[in-house]
Design a protein around this motif. Structure first.
Motif, PDB file in Angstrom:
ATOM      1  N   TYR A 214       0.842  -1.198   0.000  1.00 35.81           N
ATOM      2  CA  TYR A 214       0.000   0.000   0.000  1.00 35.81           C
ATOM      3  C   TYR A 214       0.875   1.245   0.000  1.00 35.81           C
ATOM      4  O   TYR A 214       1.764   1.387   0.851  1.00 35.81           O
ATOM      5  CB  TYR A 214      -0.914   0.028   1.225  1.00 35.81           C
ATOM      6  N   THR A 215       0.625   2.114  -0.949  1.00 38.47           N
ATOM      7  CA  THR A 215       1.281   3.418  -1.006  1.00 38.47           C
ATOM      8  C   THR A 215       0.205   4.494  -0.996  1.00 38.47           C
ATOM      9  O   THR A 215      -0.649   4.517  -1.894  1.00 38.47           O
ATOM     10  CB  THR A 215       2.131   3.573  -2.284  1.00 38.47           C
ATOM     11  N   PRO A 216       0.197   5.364   0.008  1.00 36.44           N
ATOM     12  CA  PRO A 216      -0.790   6.441   0.029  1.00 36.44           C
ATOM     13  C   PRO A 216      -0.677   7.307  -1.234  1.00 36.44           C
ATOM     14  O   PRO A 216       0.386   7.360  -1.874  1.00 36.44           O
ATOM     15  CB  PRO A 216      -0.404   7.242   1.287  1.00 36.44           C
ATOM     16  N   GLU A 217      -1.747   7.992  -1.564  1.00 39.28           N
ATOM     17  CA  GLU A 217      -1.744   8.837  -2.764  1.00 39.28           C
ATOM     18  C   GLU A 217      -1.093  10.183  -2.453  1.00 39.28           C
ATOM     19  O   GLU A 217      -1.754  11.218  -2.339  1.00 39.28           O
ATOM     20  CB  GLU A 217      -3.176   9.015  -3.272  1.00 39.28           C
ATOM     21  N   PHE A 218       0.226  10.149  -2.335  1.00 38.92           N
ATOM     22  CA  PHE A 218       0.974  11.378  -2.070  1.00 38.92           C
ATOM     23  C   PHE A 218       0.979  12.258  -3.321  1.00 38.92           C
ATOM     24  O   PHE A 218       1.376  11.810  -4.402  1.00 38.92           O
ATOM     25  CB  PHE A 218       2.418  11.065  -1.679  1.00 38.92           C
ATOM     26  N   LYS A 219       0.560  13.471  -3.170  1.00 42.74           N
ATOM     27  CA  LYS A 219       0.589  14.406  -4.287  1.00 42.74           C
ATOM     28  C   LYS A 219       2.027  14.627  -4.748  1.00 42.74           C
ATOM     29  O   LYS A 219       2.916  14.869  -3.942  1.00 42.74           O
ATOM     30  CB  LYS A 219      -0.033  15.742  -3.861  1.00 42.74           C
TER      31      LYS A 219
ATOM     32  N   GLU B  45       3.009  17.529   0.065  1.00 45.50           N
ATOM     33  CA  GLU B  45       3.260  16.950  -1.243  1.00 45.50           C
ATOM     34  C   GLU B  45       4.700  16.486  -1.336  1.00 45.50           C
ATOM     35  O   GLU B  45       5.557  16.861  -0.527  1.00 45.50           O
ATOM     36  CB  GLU B  45       2.966  17.946  -2.358  1.00 45.50           C
TER      37      GLU B  45
ATOM     38  N   GLU C 131       5.377  11.277  -8.262  1.00 43.48           N
ATOM     39  CA  GLU C 131       6.068  10.994  -9.524  1.00 43.48           C
ATOM     40  C   GLU C 131       7.112  12.058  -9.865  1.00 43.48           C
ATOM     41  O   GLU C 131       7.979  11.844 -10.734  1.00 43.48           O
ATOM     42  CB  GLU C 131       5.038  10.893 -10.670  1.00 43.48           C
TER      43      GLU C 131
END
Length: 547
Positions: free
Chosen positions: A148-153, A358, A156
């Motif tokens: 699981y990887t949180p949706e970090f803004k 972010e 990428e």
């Protein structure tokens, strides 16, 4: 595309070549069944086929191995708590003893499975186009194979090296003299931090909840003492199944029935032994009585604070008031974790004070406006535990509903091994079993042996399909919920209850009644003719199951 022998039919397909997959292969081979193992990785070992810095097991020697005598009689372990490389050596040793690999298809990821009611077989499809039709599907994918990887803004945008601990490169990553950021302080976070802390130029740790880590008391093992102890191995393995999954004895008293002196001396003894002795062998009400738990926490807190120099860091790592009961989240085992935070090159960021805003090209920007820069970002952000290993595969039952859809609003299984509307499908070391509250191989062998006996019963009686009734499934869920909600493990936002995954139903995901009680229950079910299950004989049809 079919199997190398040209046939696409099997008695049993096992998915996963870790402890449970190898255990199943061994026993089905002995019975003379046609059996193959599909493994997504390139070698044996399951989650241990690769590892991140400091990765090691938290069950102590000699428990974390299969109990088959031919696999321990002449194997010598190097450490009390083996690391992932030593576990790799163990799996290669297993292959030399059992010739496991001849029946394993590596780099073969199962992506879909559906049950064909006309032939009472599963149609299983892999990522590389292989299609097989086993009578029985045994899923040995563990409880933590979906990271699981949180949706970090902006993740990428990061220009440095970034890896989740579950996907650490086999060749490793050079961290010496690098600026490193670690997000997460669960088991993998603790292990990475204490391993790389002394060698990096700067370490930034992002913590939301402190880990109530326990002293591992790691030590090297010698051959002579192991050989002397091996006479006791069979008794130790059997005793693990009679207790809570470890051959440790729960202290036969409630905490407040003991004097202050008795408590202190008992705690000091457990602390000196290390590992899970402190939780498993503590007073018998610490996971049920919040006041008793608080006393145990206070002892833990004071022990930890002795090792931390700075008062602010003391409060962050071992707070005055516990964020949750001790043991409500899995306690990690540590060797030098707390000392790392005494280093001048280590910073601890409290995400409760200033959360991650972010990810930037250079690092992480927190909401207080500070940009933390590093060369390597380590995501120790855990797993979609206990359910994700199965729900990430498109497995569909006789009604066309996937396992992910079935469990979307809560998990339903029978005995933590089977599901209604999914005939001939078994799974090991997953949801609604003693999984997270047991030594892994102990739980695996208990469930694995039950499955083997069940399938043997079917083969001997010319039965082609087995399915749990919805009523039995509802009863098992009720038992799991009733035992689970009585324990303090529900007083924390942890993967024990699915609270670490946004949108996931929060509920007890393990059977917490004890390994010994679980074993008695499933043995009784089998002895009563597999009570709660229906069978189909050769020539029968399962068409009525989806009505």
């Amino acid at each position: 595309m079919s199997l190398p022998n040209g046939s696409d039919e099997l008695d049993v397909l096992v998915v996963g070549a870790g402890f449970s997959g190898i255990h199943q292969l061994y026993h089905f081979r002995k019975l003379g069944y046609s059996v193959k193992v599909f493994e997504a990785a390139s070698d044996l070992g399951g989650v241990w086929s690769h590892g991140y810095p400091g990765c090691r097991v938290d069950s102590d020697h000699p428990l974390y191995q299969l109990s088959l005598p031919e696999l321990w009689e002449d194997f010598i372990w190097k450490e009390r708590y083996p690391g992932w490389r030593e576990l790799n050596e163990y799996f290669q040793y297993i292959d030399r003893k059992l010739d496991v690999k001849r029946d394993v298809s590596f780099n073969t990821r199962v992506v879909a499975a559906r049950f064909d009611q006309e032939i009472n077989r599963w149609i299983v499809t892999t990522e590389n186009g292989l299609v097989v039709r086993p009578r029985f599907l045994v899923l040995c994918v563990g409880f933590a194979s979906k990271s699981y990887t949180p949706e970090f803004k902006g993740l990428e945008r990061f220009e440095g090296i970034c890896h989740h601990t579950a996907h650490w490169p086999q060749e490793g990553v050079e961290l010496k003299n690098k600026r490193v950021g670690v997000v997460g302080t669960g088991a993998s976070g603790v292990q990475v931090i204490q391993e790389v802390g002394p060698e990096v130029s700067h370490l930034t740790v992002f913590q939301r909840t402190p880990n109530m880590a326990l002293p591992m008391r790691q030590k090297n093992l010698d051959e002579k003492s192991q050989e002397q102890q091996k006479a006791l191995y069979p008794s130790m393995f059997r005793r693990s199944k009679q207790t809570g999954g470890f051959p440790y004895e729960r202290y036969p008293k409630t905490l407040f029935s003991a004097t202050l002196e008795e408590r202190l001396l008992h705690w000091e003894n457990l602390w000196a032994q290390g590992g899970f002795h402190f939780t498993v062998s503590n007073f018998n009400d610490i996971l049920m009585n919040e006041d008793a738990n608080r006393e145990v926490y206070n002892f833990w807190r004071d022990k930890v604070r002795e090792r931390i120099h700075d008062s602010r860091i003391q409060e962050l790592l071992a707070p005055t008031i516990p964020p949750h009961p001790l043991g409500a989240k899995r306690c990690s085992l540590e060797q030098s974790y707390y000392e790392v935070f005494n280093q001048p090159n280590v910073a601890l960021v409290d995400l409760n004070e200033s959360d991650i805003s972010e990810v930037t090209s250079k690092g992480i920007l927190t909401k207080d406006g500070v940009e933390h820069e590093f060369d390597v970002l380590v995501l120790a952000t855990g797993f979609d535990s206990l359910t994700g290993s199965l729900t990430q595969i498109d497995i569909r039952g006789v009604d066309g509903v996937s396992i992910a859809e079935k469990w979307a609003n809560g998990v339903y299984t029978n005995l933590g091994m089977t599901c209604a509307n999914f005939p001939n499908m078994f799974f090991i070391y997953g949801a609604q079993a003693p999984t997270a509250f047991s030594n892994g191989p102990t739980c695996i062998e208990i469930q694995g042996e039950w499955i083997v006996r069940c399938i043997r019963h079917m083969k001997e009686n010319d039965l082609t399909a087995i399915y749990p009734t919805p009523e039995a499934e509802t009863e098992w869920r009720a038992l799991v919920m009733n035992t689970g909600y009585r324990a303090l493990v529900n007083n924390a936002k942890s993967w024990y209850v699915g609270a670490n995954i946004p949108g996931k139903t929060v509920e007890p995901l393990n059977y917490t009644g004890g390994v010994n009680q679980y074993l008695e229950i499933i043995k009784g079910i089998a002895e009563r003719g597999y009570e709660g299950f229906g069978f189909m004989s050769t020539g029968g049809s399962l068409q009525d199951l989806d009505k």
